[in-house]
Design a protein around this motif. Structure first.
Motif: not given
Length: 189
Positions: A171, A67, A71, A119, A115
């Protein structure tokens, strides 16, 4: 229309950025540092381990690594694609703003800090929601503070932040779904 939006974005950036003051600068530099929240991530991983077990923790570590990589890399694709200079890189703004970051960087659309933190907040908050129902709200607040720190130190416009937060939320949700699927498939209850 885009020009007007960017103009408003610059005005809002200058307003928010200039709210800062020297006594608070060190705090915001600590908040914006990528390494500051390693203890928080460790605590979240511990909570995941505590509630889901060791086998699940291995799944979580892999999913979280994917992840953050995702991102981070998509953020870089957008930065290179849009090539929007950071406010600290704009010669006509530097005299009107407070730039206290360690470095400026070239492009800023959209914010990787925003981000990544969003996330992580969405992912951990959703995974732990049934055990700690208010944790997600604390994590969302933390993510917003991290995101704002990028305006405070002078390296991102508000639109960079909002887009980073939105991308991070999407995300985080998608990787939450991936983790749930992998747990169901490979870590039977």
């Amino acid at each position: 229309m885009i020009e007007k939006l960017l103009e408003y974005d610059t005005e809002l950036f200058l307003f928010l950025n200039n709210q800062g003051s020297e006594p608070w600068d060190n705090l915001w530099l600590i908040i914006t540092n990528k390494l500051t929240f390693i203890p928080l991530y460790a605590i979240l991983l511990f909570l995941l381990y505590k509630k889901y077990g060791l086998k699940s923790l291995l799944v979580f570590v892999v999913v979280v690594a994917l992840m953050i990589t995702f991102t981070d890399q998509i953020t870089n694709v957008f930065k290179r694609g849009f090539q929007r200079p950071r406010p600290c890189g704009e010669a006509n703004l530097i005299d009107q703003m407070r730039f206290i970051a360690v470095r400026c960087g070239k492009y800023g659309f959209f914010s990787g800090h925003s981000s990544n933190s969003m996330a992580a907040a969405i992912f951990a908050g959703l995974m732990l929601k049934q055990y700690y129902k208010y944790l997600i709200f604390i994590l969302l607040f933390w993510s917003l503070i991290v995101a704002y720190s990028r305006i405070y130190v002078g390296v991102h416009y508000p639109l960079d932040i909002v887009c980073g937060l939105a991308f991070g939320a999407i995300s985080g949700f998608l990787f939450y779904k991936l983790a749930k699927y992998l747990l169901k498939r490979f870590v039977p209850s």
